[in-house]
Write a protein that holds these residues in place. Structure first.
Motif, PDB file in Angstrom:
ATOM      1  N   ARG A  38       0.810  -1.219   0.000  1.00  0.00           N
ATOM      2  CA  ARG A  38       0.000   0.000   0.000  1.00  0.00           C
ATOM      3  C   ARG A  38       0.845   1.271   0.000  1.00  0.00           C
ATOM      4  NH1 ARG A  38      -5.187  -0.706  -1.702  1.00  0.00           N
ATOM      5  NH2 ARG A  38      -5.732  -2.870  -1.227  1.00  0.00           N
ATOM      6  N   ALA A  39       2.150   1.125  -0.101  1.00  0.00           N
ATOM      7  CA  ALA A  39       3.020   2.297  -0.034  1.00  0.00           C
ATOM      8  C   ALA A  39       3.314   2.897  -1.405  1.00  0.00           C
ATOM      9  CB  ALA A  39       4.333   1.932   0.653  1.00  0.00           C
ATOM     10  N   ALA A  40       2.773   2.300  -2.470  1.00  0.00           N
ATOM     11  CA  ALA A  40       3.036   2.820  -3.814  1.00  0.00           C
ATOM     12  C   ALA A  40       2.499   4.234  -3.945  1.00  0.00           C
ATOM     13  CB  ALA A  40       2.394   1.910  -4.856  1.00  0.00           C
ATOM     14  N   ALA A  41       3.304   5.121  -4.498  1.00  0.00           N
ATOM     15  CA  ALA A  41       2.933   6.532  -4.596  1.00  0.00           C
ATOM     16  C   ALA A  41       1.961   6.764  -5.744  1.00  0.00           C
ATOM     17  CB  ALA A  41       4.183   7.385  -4.787  1.00  0.00           C
ATOM     18  N   GLU A  42       1.189   7.840  -5.625  1.00  0.00           N
ATOM     19  CA  GLU A  42       0.300   8.233  -6.716  1.00  0.00           C
ATOM     20  C   GLU A  42       1.147   8.628  -7.921  1.00  0.00           C
ATOM     21  OE1 GLU A  42      -2.665   7.731  -8.129  1.00  0.00           O
ATOM     22  OE2 GLU A  42      -3.623   8.651  -6.379  1.00  0.00           O
TER      23      GLU A  42
ATOM     24  N   GLU B 186      -0.087   0.218 -18.617  1.00  0.00           N
ATOM     25  CA  GLU B 186       0.096  -0.679 -19.760  1.00  0.00           C
ATOM     26  C   GLU B 186      -0.328  -2.072 -19.298  1.00  0.00           C
ATOM     27  OE1 GLU B 186       4.678  -2.179 -19.637  1.00  0.00           O
ATOM     28  OE2 GLU B 186       4.332  -0.301 -20.665  1.00  0.00           O
ATOM     29  N   THR B 187      -0.246  -3.061 -20.192  1.00  0.00           N
ATOM     30  CA  THR B 187      -0.616  -4.431 -19.831  1.00  0.00           C
ATOM     31  C   THR B 187       0.636  -5.208 -19.429  1.00  0.00           C
ATOM     32  OG1 THR B 187      -2.563  -4.462 -21.260  1.00  0.00           O
ATOM     33  CG2 THR B 187      -1.613  -6.592 -20.656  1.00  0.00           C
ATOM     34  N   TYR B 188       0.568  -5.825 -18.254  1.00  0.00           N
ATOM     35  CA  TYR B 188       1.700  -6.584 -17.716  1.00  0.00           C
ATOM     36  C   TYR B 188       1.369  -8.073 -17.728  1.00  0.00           C
ATOM     37  CZ  TYR B 188       3.262  -2.012 -16.108  1.00  0.00           C
ATOM     38  OH  TYR B 188       3.658  -0.688 -16.068  1.00  0.00           O
TER      39      TYR B 188
ATOM     40  N   ARG C  13       7.644  -3.896 -11.060  1.00  0.00           N
ATOM     41  CA  ARG C  13       7.773  -3.785 -12.507  1.00  0.00           C
ATOM     42  C   ARG C  13       7.056  -2.548 -13.030  1.00  0.00           C
ATOM     43  NH1 ARG C  13       5.424  -9.124 -14.748  1.00  0.00           N
ATOM     44  NH2 ARG C  13       5.631  -7.946 -16.687  1.00  0.00           N
ATOM     45  N   MET C  14       5.896  -2.245 -12.474  1.00  0.00           N
ATOM     46  CA  MET C  14       5.146  -1.050 -12.879  1.00  0.00           C
ATOM     47  C   MET C  14       5.922   0.223 -12.536  1.00  0.00           C
ATOM     48  SD  MET C  14       1.353  -2.081 -11.527  1.00  0.00           S
ATOM     49  CE  MET C  14       0.582  -3.643 -11.959  1.00  0.00           C
ATOM     50  N   GLN C  15       6.526   0.230 -11.360  1.00  0.00           N
ATOM     51  CA  GLN C  15       7.287   1.399 -10.931  1.00  0.00           C
ATOM     52  C   GLN C  15       8.540   1.581 -11.778  1.00  0.00           C
ATOM     53  OE1 GLN C  15       7.668   0.146  -6.811  1.00  0.00           O
ATOM     54  NE2 GLN C  15       6.170   1.654  -6.136  1.00  0.00           N
ATOM     55  N   GLU C  16       9.226   0.477 -12.081  1.00  0.00           N
ATOM     56  CA  GLU C  16      10.421   0.560 -12.920  1.00  0.00           C
ATOM     57  C   GLU C  16      10.066   1.053 -14.317  1.00  0.00           C
ATOM     58  OE1 GLU C  16      12.034  -3.344 -12.757  1.00  0.00           O
ATOM     59  OE2 GLU C  16      12.731  -3.154 -10.683  1.00  0.00           O
ATOM     60  N   ALA C  17       8.928   0.600 -14.841  1.00  0.00           N
ATOM     61  CA  ALA C  17       8.491   1.041 -16.168  1.00  0.00           C
ATOM     62  C   ALA C  17       8.202   2.536 -16.169  1.00  0.00           C
ATOM     63  CB  ALA C  17       7.258   0.251 -16.603  1.00  0.00           C
ATOM     64  N   MET C  18       7.568   3.040 -15.107  1.00  0.00           N
ATOM     65  CA  MET C  18       7.297   4.477 -15.019  1.00  0.00           C
ATOM     66  C   MET C  18       8.590   5.267 -14.881  1.00  0.00           C
ATOM     67  SD  MET C  18       5.301   7.057 -15.106  1.00  0.00           S
ATOM     68  CE  MET C  18       3.563   6.687 -14.780  1.00  0.00           C
ATOM     69  N   ASP C  19       9.501   4.805 -14.036  1.00  0.00           N
ATOM     70  CA  ASP C  19      10.779   5.505 -13.856  1.00  0.00           C
ATOM     71  C   ASP C  19      11.523   5.627 -15.181  1.00  0.00           C
ATOM     72  OD1 ASP C  19      10.269   5.781 -11.169  1.00  0.00           O
ATOM     73  OD2 ASP C  19      11.532   4.091 -10.561  1.00  0.00           O
ATOM     74  N   GLN C  20      11.570   4.533 -15.934  1.00  0.00           N
ATOM     75  CA  GLN C  20      12.288   4.532 -17.201  1.00  0.00           C
ATOM     76  C   GLN C  20      11.615   5.448 -18.218  1.00  0.00           C
ATOM     77  OE1 GLN C  20      13.025   0.637 -18.854  1.00  0.00           O
ATOM     78  NE2 GLN C  20      13.548   1.431 -20.867  1.00  0.00           N
ATOM     79  N   THR C  21      10.280   5.364 -18.299  1.00  0.00           N
ATOM     80  CA  THR C  21       9.533   6.194 -19.255  1.00  0.00           C
ATOM     81  C   THR C  21       9.663   7.669 -18.912  1.00  0.00           C
ATOM     82  OG1 THR C  21       7.947   4.405 -19.633  1.00  0.00           O
ATOM     83  CG2 THR C  21       7.265   6.623 -20.262  1.00  0.00           C
ATOM     84  N   LEU C  22       9.554   7.996 -17.637  1.00  0.00           N
ATOM     85  CA  LEU C  22       9.651   9.398 -17.219  1.00  0.00           C
ATOM     86  C   LEU C  22      11.043   9.953 -17.505  1.00  0.00           C
ATOM     87  CD1 LEU C  22       8.234  11.778 -15.924  1.00  0.00           C
ATOM     88  CD2 LEU C  22       8.872  10.888 -13.677  1.00  0.00           C
ATOM     89  N   ALA C  23      12.065   9.140 -17.306  1.00  0.00           N
ATOM     90  CA  ALA C  23      13.433   9.584 -17.602  1.00  0.00           C
ATOM     91  C   ALA C  23      13.604   9.854 -19.088  1.00  0.00           C
ATOM     92  CB  ALA C  23      14.435   8.531 -17.134  1.00  0.00           C
ATOM     93  N   GLU C  24      13.037   8.986 -19.927  1.00  0.00           N
ATOM     94  CA  GLU C  24      13.126   9.181 -21.372  1.00  0.00           C
ATOM     95  C   GLU C  24      12.389  10.443 -21.801  1.00  0.00           C
ATOM     96  OE1 GLU C  24      11.459   5.620 -22.912  1.00  0.00           O
ATOM     97  OE2 GLU C  24      13.184   4.357 -22.398  1.00  0.00           O
ATOM     98  N   VAL C  25      11.199  10.658 -21.238  1.00  0.00           N
ATOM     99  CA  VAL C  25      10.404  11.840 -21.584  1.00  0.00           C
ATOM    100  C   VAL C  25      11.115  13.115 -21.130  1.00  0.00           C
ATOM    101  CG1 VAL C  25       8.255  13.056 -21.048  1.00  0.00           C
ATOM    102  CG2 VAL C  25       8.198  10.622 -21.617  1.00  0.00           C
TER     103      VAL C  25
END
Length: 251
Positions: free
Chosen positions: A66-70, A76-78, A92-104
């Protein structure tokens, strides 16, 4: 045993098609051709909603973190297999967001009023909640960036909704009292971005926030068809509102 694969059988969840031959069953069991389940994170859903769905997803084990941040989970589909843990899937969801945000962030337009990738994330979450029309994302991003540059309040309804303790529905829509509600996400009361994301934005919304459309637009109002009418002056905006009200498309 005849094929010499008796010691190679792999545990897991398998989906055998109707009338499958024994040799194909043996091949699937020995190669570990297991069934892949799917879990989809939908653009604009809050983290709480994603975690509720994860708790009900079959085939996963372990508690829901329950500690996942907003805004920390990339929509996407996992794919996952029976026995995977909920913690692993969230990671995996958090790593995908971190990577995508860094690219953007690396591909953002020059001169934006943002000091960090997190600010891109916050704006993208607002854009995601403001429109479901793909072609509007960059234009709405442009409106908000123009307002930030001028020191104008964003006046975004979804930020107000996020900070309310009650649910906002078609039967019980936002009221003037709601817009005056005292909370830190109320962009009608406070200038600048809210303190955090209000949902999990998808890649398209992140790209739009990092590459807003250049225009003079400062206002937009829902046109009742899923899109918005844009304006560069308050006078134009008021005309749009009056016209849409006459058509019965806006409250």
């Amino acid at each position: 045993r005849v094929a010499g694969d008796a010691g190679a059988l792999k545990a897991g969840e398998y989906h055998f098609p109707a009338r499958v031959r024994a040799a194909e069953v043996a091949r699937m069991l020995s190669t570990g051709d297991t069934f892949r389940r799917r879990f989809t994170v939908i653009e604009g859903h809050t983290t709480a909603r994603v975690l509720d769905g994860l708790a009900a997803a079959g085939g996963l084990k372990g508690p829901v973190p329950r500690a996942a941040a907003e805004g920390a989970l990339l929509p996407e589909t996992y794919l996952y297999e029976w026995g995977d843990t909920r913690v692993e899937l969230i990671e995996r969801m958090q790593e995908a967001m971190d990577q995508t945000l860094a690219e953007v962030w690396e591909s953002r337009a020059e001169g934006l009023p943002f000091d960090s990738p997190e600010e891109i994330l916050i704006l993208a979450s607002i854009i995601e909640r403001e429109t479901g029309v793909p072609d509007e994302r960059a234009r709405i991003a442009g409106v908000f960036v123009n307002r930030l540059r001028l020191g104008m309040r964003l006046q975004s309804d979804p930020t107000v909704v996020y900070g309310l303790t009650r649910a906002v529905t078609e039967e019980e829509p936002l009221t003037r009292e709601d817009l005056d509600a005292e909370h830190e996400y109320n962009t009608y009361l406070y200038a600048g971005l809210p303190p955090g994301a209000i949902a999990n934005p998808g890649r398209a919304a992140l790209v739009a926030a990092a590459n807003p459309l250049e225009s003079d637009d400062l206002y937009f109002v829902a046109d009742g068809t899923g899109g918005h009418a844009f304006a560069s002056t308050l006078e134009q905006h008021n005309r749009n509102v009056a016209r849409l009200r006459a058509l019965g498309r806006t409250p």
